[in-house]
Design a protein around this motif. Structure first.
Motif: not given
Length: 108
Positions: A64-66, A88-93
């Motif tokens: 979530g950090e941008r 933005v940092k996301i969680d992908l699998d």
């Protein structure tokens, strides 16, 4: 992706491009097949250079950090393109990835 904004998803650890939208392909002049699964360096440095190490460090780059930057990139023809970009940092699998969205502001 029908957005006029460029969008890409990149695996943070390997720095390999997972997906890009048609706007990214149009602005960079790259081909999807030649792009997906490659690093920025493997496609000749096309695309935005982001501080992946910052996002890979879980203490400084939480999901979530941008980060927002204005930068110039070279497209596939070597022409300069000015972008305003947000990542933005996301969680992908269960893997950390960066979702980057950019607007071409070259003509402003």
């Amino acid at each position: 992706y029908a957005s006029p904004a460029m969008a890409s998803i990149t695996d943070i650890e390997s720095r390999r491009i997972i997906d890009v939208n048609n706007a990214w392909l149009k602005v960079t002049g790259m081909d999807r097949i030649a792009t997906i699964g490659k690093t920025r360096e493997e496609i000749g440095g096309v695309g935005l250079s982001l501080d992946y190490d910052y996002f890979a460090d879980s203490s400084s780059g939480d999901v979530g950090e941008r980060a927002t930057v204005e930068a110039s990139i070279a497209n596939a023809d070597g022409a300069a393109v000015w972008l305003i970009s947000n990542a933005v940092k996301i969680d992908l699998d269960q893997r950390p990835a960066l979702l980057s969205v950019s607007i071409d502001v070259t003509e402003r």
